[in-house]
Design a protein around this motif. Structure first.
Motif: not given
Lengths: 581, 79
Positions: A29-31, A58-59, A196-197, A203-205
């Motif tokens: 699970l992640s934000s 899901g995201y 990494d900006y 990708g909201d990574i």
């Protein structure tokens, strides 16, 4: 060297884990977007013969997944769940504008966030028996407060530190919840690398691709002990592993240890090995040397950190190294799969990898300055809980070696037992001993009459039952403290007591300790007017060391039970001292 | 021509080199999703030792676009 994420992704499409003996289900699970973590974990598991099934929520769906008791996460029924929330998501607007509000408002927000996290943990535990690993929050290097940040009244950084401390406090007494120190992960690899900006904007990574494999590596640190794949023992070569040079050629004064730059690298490596030993990791030596040359360095060299007392086994001889490793495994009664092997010689490394693939052979480079870093990056020594006995394990094993040396030099077994000065301390079940009593019932296979397994909650229940006795015994002798190595559970009736559980850790078998403890139980029963003690022996594949205990002590077979008539005299071994707390 | 580039594309999207041409795009290559697109960027940057800007990355619609941006960064694709 860690591989790239793209490599894990292509490997994940080709692995075959259908024959794996071990299985694990992992919830993620992640934000934020955390693609590739599931693939990397799957590959890393497959390399340890584990079939890993994952469910990736899901995201940014972690709240719904945890709060909804009918969520897909819960129907997947994971064994272990990783919950990774980032600080931007948690603090929302306040992340960028912490000083748009007063310090008391900041404090209030922090308390709200801590209770939100506490509620997530509570709901998760209610709905799911999975272990939960929740990440803490990385402290950004930047603050809008600039230099004054460290002087601010409950400032931006204080907020995050407070949340992290609050989180740790919540889980301290939760046996199935752990905090993953993500903040430490970011400081190890650097915020500028992890964040990494471009990947964030596109990708909201929030963890850059290159670092997902390192994250997975840390998370594997939880998976391994869950499946019993953690390592317990480090076996070390000597020449060019614990010191520089070859003692047989360079001699005592010629080896590199302590003074030179190379010498310092070996000292540092030894210090870290010692710190693992202090955490209960067993150390042993497997080296081709003349015993006298090597032991002189270990005993007398002023810069040696590890001494004879730290090693549970010293295989210093000219035998084949694979054979020595097997001898260590037998001597210490630990599986080859629990051993990590350090040897600087690539030929030896290859030989052990081929001959004993269960042993984790470390690829040690030529340069000793790398040794410590390699040791520290191993994620194989983790355990999910630790008792006092675990912490003392390293010491206990080397005491065991001294005992066997005494046994070999003693004139007779009676002489040996007398010289040991054994003290048996009988203790009640209380909050200090209950975790260990449960652990003993779960782990003891050999000297165990009934092999009944009990969780902490069970032992708790028994110990508060007036019709039961739960106790244990701590064993000491002239070489040291073996800790609590016996446990017993008795059901009481007016005329007759029944032994539900009686077990002894294998490291103290054969010294009359079992006889001393049973005689204590018999006398207690007799004092309370009981007539008979009934005991049971339930054979398993492993418990034949306990098979003859009851008849040898004087129990008589009556139907399927063993019975001791308390009118008979009760014999107590004379070579040891019994104390009751 | 462009062998190195095609090798990377083939590896990232798990497809044959023969399946790749200038017009290859997320529409023609099933595994070319946004995530693998970013993995491709990462691989190209490491292999050619360059750094794309965000607008270059989101501008890419097909393989021809990739070649154009690589050329702008001074990468010679004719080796």
């Amino acid at each position: 060297m860690e591989r790239k994420l793209s490599e894990y992704i292509s490997l994940s499409q080709t692995i075959d884990v259908s024959k794996s003996s071990k299985k694990i289900k992992v919830g993620i699970l992640s934000s934020f977007t955390i693609n590739g973590l599931s693939e990397t974990l799957t590959v890393k598991c497959s390399e340890l013969d584990i079939q890993c099934k994952t469910y990736v929520a899901g995201y940014n769906q972690y709240n719904q997944e945890i709060l909804d008791s009918k969520s897909k996460l819960y129907s997947f029924s994971p064994d272990i769940t990783f919950l990774i929330i980032d600080i931007r998501t948690l603090l929302n607007k306040i992340f960028h504008h912490p000083y748009s509000i007063s310090s008391s408002e900041r404090k209030k927000i922090v308390n709200e966030k801590i209770s939100e996290l506490g509620n997530l943990i509570l709901q998760f535990k209610k709905n799911c028996s999975s272990k939960l690993i929740i990440s803490n929050f990385s402290l950004p290097s930047y603050s809008p407060g600039g230099l004054i940040e460290t002087k601010s009244e409950f400032g931006f950084h204080d907020m995050i530190n407070e949340i992290n401390q609050g989180l740790s406090k919540i889980i301290k007494d939760e046996s199935s919840v752990y905090v993953y120190n993500f903040n430490q992960f970011v400081s190890k690899f650097g915020e500028k690398n992890i964040f990494d900006y471009r990947q964030f904007f596109i990708g909201d990574i929030k963890i850059a691709f290159d670092y997902i494999p390192y994250l997975a590596n840390d998370l594997m640190g939880y998976v391994k002990p869950m499946l019993g794949l953690n390592k317990k023992c480090i076996v070390l070569d000597l020449d060019n592993t614990l010191w520089g040079g070859i003692v047989g050629e360079d001699e005592f004064d010629g080896i590199e240890l302590g003074q030179s730059s190379n010498g310092k690298a070996f000292v540092e490596f030894q210090k870290h090995l010692l710190s693992l030993w202090q955490q209960g990791i067993i150390l042993a030596i497997n080296s081709k040397n003349n015993f006298e040359d090597a032991i002189k360095v270990i005993k007398e060299h002023p810069d040696m950190i590890l001494r004879e007392e730290h090693f549970a086994s010293l295989q210093i001889n000219w035998n084949d190294k694979a054979q020595n490793l097997k001898a260590i495994s037998e001597e210490l009664n630990i599986g080859l799969g629990s051993i990590v092997y350090f040897d600087d010689d690539p030929v030896n490394q290859e030989r052990i990898k081929q001959e004993i693939p269960e042993v984790l052979t470390v690829e040690l480079p030529k340069d000793p300055s790398q040794y410590t870093d390699i040791l520290m990056s191993l994620n194989d020594f983790n355990v999910l809980q630790k008792t006092d006995e675990d912490l003392k394990r390293g010491k206990m094993y080397s005491q065991q070696r001294q005992r066997s040396e005494l046994e070999q030099s003693a004139k007779s077994i009676d002489d040996f037992l007398k010289q040991l000065n054994i003290k048996v301390k009988i203790k009640k079940a209380d909050k200090f001993t209950i975790p260990r009593i449960s652990q003993l019932t779960l782990k003891t296979n050999q000297f165990n009459l009934t092999t009944k397994r009990y969780q902490e909650e069970d032992i708790n229940k028994f110990s508060s039952d007036n019709n039961m006795i739960v106790g244990c015994a701590q064993i000491e002798d002239k070489f040291g403290d073996s800790g609590i190595t016996n446990a017993f559970i008795i059901e009481k009736n007016d005329k007759e007591w029944k032994i539900d559980t009686f077990l002894l850790s294998c490291r103290v078998i054969g010294r009359g300790i079992e006889d001393a403890i049973i005689s204590y139980i018999l006398k207690e029963a007799k004092n309370q007017g009981v007539e008979k003690i009934r005991a049971d022996f339930i054979p398993t594949k492993k418990n034949n060391p306990a098979e003859s205990f009851l008849p040898n002590y004087g129990f008589k077979k009556e139907n399927e039970y063993w019975v001791y008539d308390l009118k008979d005299s009760i014999k107590t071994p004379s070579h040891l001292l019994l104390e009751v707390e | 021509m462009s062998k190195k580039l095609y090798d990377i594309i083939s590896k990232v999207f798990s497809i044959q080199i023969s399946e790749i041409n200038d017009e290859s795009s997320p529409e023609t290559i099933e595994s070319w999703d946004s995530f693998n697109g970013l993995i491709l960027v990462d691989e190209l940057e490491n292999s050619f030792n360059i750094k794309f800007s965000i607008s270059e990355i989101i501008d890419v619609k097909n393989v021809k676009d990739i070649k154009r941006h690589l050329k702008n960064h001074g990468v010679d694709l004719n080796d």
